[in-house]
Design a protein around this motif. Sequence first.
Motif, PDB file in Angstrom:
ATOM      1  N   ARG A 106      -2.517   7.546  78.235  1.00  0.00           N
ATOM      2  CA  ARG A 106      -1.412   7.230  79.162  1.00  0.00           C
ATOM      3  C   ARG A 106      -1.821   7.497  80.605  1.00  0.00           C
ATOM      4  O   ARG A 106      -0.998   7.799  81.463  1.00  0.00           O
ATOM      5  CB  ARG A 106      -0.163   8.034  78.809  1.00  0.00           C
ATOM      6  N   GLU A 108      -4.280   6.427  84.232  1.00  0.00           N
ATOM      7  CA  GLU A 108      -4.505   5.260  85.075  1.00  0.00           C
ATOM      8  C   GLU A 108      -5.660   4.426  84.507  1.00  0.00           C
ATOM      9  O   GLU A 108      -6.650   4.965  84.007  1.00  0.00           O
ATOM     10  CB  GLU A 108      -4.841   5.691  86.507  1.00  0.00           C
ATOM     11  N   LYS A 406       8.789   6.933  80.099  1.00  0.00           N
ATOM     12  CA  LYS A 406       7.572   7.681  80.420  1.00  0.00           C
ATOM     13  C   LYS A 406       6.344   6.771  80.414  1.00  0.00           C
ATOM     14  O   LYS A 406       5.454   6.898  81.253  1.00  0.00           O
ATOM     15  CB  LYS A 406       7.382   8.822  79.420  1.00  0.00           C
ATOM     16  N   SER A 409       6.484   4.363  83.570  1.00  0.00           N
ATOM     17  CA  SER A 409       6.753   4.934  84.895  1.00  0.00           C
ATOM     18  C   SER A 409       5.529   4.962  85.804  1.00  0.00           C
ATOM     19  O   SER A 409       5.655   4.947  87.025  1.00  0.00           O
ATOM     20  CB  SER A 409       7.305   6.357  84.750  1.00  0.00           C
ATOM     21  N   SER A 410       4.321   5.015  85.224  1.00  0.00           N
ATOM     22  CA  SER A 410       3.112   5.184  86.039  1.00  0.00           C
ATOM     23  C   SER A 410       2.258   3.922  86.117  1.00  0.00           C
ATOM     24  O   SER A 410       1.068   4.005  86.408  1.00  0.00           O
ATOM     25  CB  SER A 410       2.262   6.334  85.471  1.00  0.00           C
ATOM     26  N   ASN A 413       0.322   2.899  90.595  1.00  0.00           N
ATOM     27  CA  ASN A 413      -0.159   4.185  91.075  1.00  0.00           C
ATOM     28  C   ASN A 413      -1.235   3.946  92.116  1.00  0.00           C
ATOM     29  O   ASN A 413      -1.767   2.846  92.257  1.00  0.00           O
ATOM     30  CB  ASN A 413      -0.692   5.039  89.915  1.00  0.00           C
TER      31      ASN A 413
END
Length: 504
Positions: A106, A108, A406, A409-410, A413
């Motif tokens: 999970r 980048e 969750k 959400s990223s 980035n």
Amino acid sequence: MSSIVYLKNPKSNTVYAYLNESVWDPEKKKTVYKRRCIGHVDPETGEIVPNRKARFRESPTVKSRYLCAVFDKVSEDLKLTETMKMAFPDDWKKMLSVVYYLVATRAELSFCKQWSENHKTPYNQILTSNVINDLLSSINSNGISLFFTLWKLRLQPEETFTSSIDFGGSKVDLSQYSRDFDMLENDFDNNLKLTIYFSTRNNIPICYQLSNLATGHEIGDYDVYPGSFSRLSSFMDETRGDAVDPSLIPYANSNITIRTYPENEFVRDLVLKSEPSMTNPANYRIILGTPLFLETYMQHVNGRRYYVHIFFDPNQAVNDLSAFISIINICKYEVEMDKMKPQHQDLYDRFLIIKEDEFGRKNVELNSEAIMHHDKFLGYNVLISNFTRNPATAIVPFLQKNTVSKMFSSIRNEYDNTALNLYTQTNYLSRIFLQFLSLILRIGVLNVMNSKKLNTSMNYKEMVMELSSIKTVRTPGSKKGQDTFLSDKQMRILQAFDVEYRDE
């Protein structure tokens, strides 16, 4: 100019040939000579024998292969691999490898290179940022739509439900919209709405819709609409701002489930009734990795039946208590400093006792009775359903929403935005699709862990770490690799997923 110079080694009597080249030296401002050995002279033939090239020594390779082997098995059992091959025949190996990375970490995408070097993926090559960038550019809406169509045929869901989240998307000019509706632009930092359709039978995602929160316009031509599903359950969440009246749920004709506040008058007495026996071990369950105590009550109103599912989460109770105390202390400070905020007025009235002395000074005390009454409901979640009798089935969509939030959400980035061109719509929509695929696989893995009772002794992250720590060493010239020591826990994980391993 260049010439060949011969020099004899006095110890071995070997004559070496050197290429003597003249090179202009700008610092010394004159021509200098550089020599390079090109071989030795054969004493019998007098010919120059060239130097041999340095031999390249192969080194042993060390990789983790069992984690991806587990993902392979789950993906094949779900028919995900088969569907990927049909929808993306040229890129399915790269896509699955990226999905495996997302499911495992999970993290980048920019950090995928090192992970792919250490794991045996379907692509079996290094996933650099350039490779991933090219992959994102090659995924288009036609391929995504084809996948949705094929995937729906594979799952054949009898009943479906939706889960929607909001997350960051491409920035748009909202200044006029904000002025018209008297709203702050910061309220629209997360300006994409993602609605995912799930199969009720196994909670596997089927497809999704993307839309802009500000305009409501759909993003991406994926041919997904609610009317394509024969039975679509509805879920509403009063605790997240949905305006609902729990007392009307028994009268609904379609399958609907809502989450309401535990202190709501419609369910409050049942929550207090369940409190003494709620933490009985017989009520303990682990649902989607979340430990819960639960009880269900069947109720009737005007001849109509409905179900009240009450859940208690001990971890949530601790977090709720800490957050509640912090909020009440902030409210007390606001009143004492005469900086009261209109949005906190209900908290002032309920949990604070405010008195003024003869000089007009405010004396603020905590309303202990109201606080103790509120504490009784900490950690509780209450669902009301008109058709869903199974409490685990009822709460899954609400737990699912946290997992989805969750995972998505990223996506945007600081590392990936520039490296992977996520500011372009094509790459950004492709990135969302890869995250959707990782959600499918993650839920598939969790389903196996749940069915094989693995989640009673470890969580998802622990399982991934255990499998990643198993290394396979391959030495040059050997046909088979050698695995590092497998613990009983690691073998139990592999057995649960029906993955073969060497037990020597």
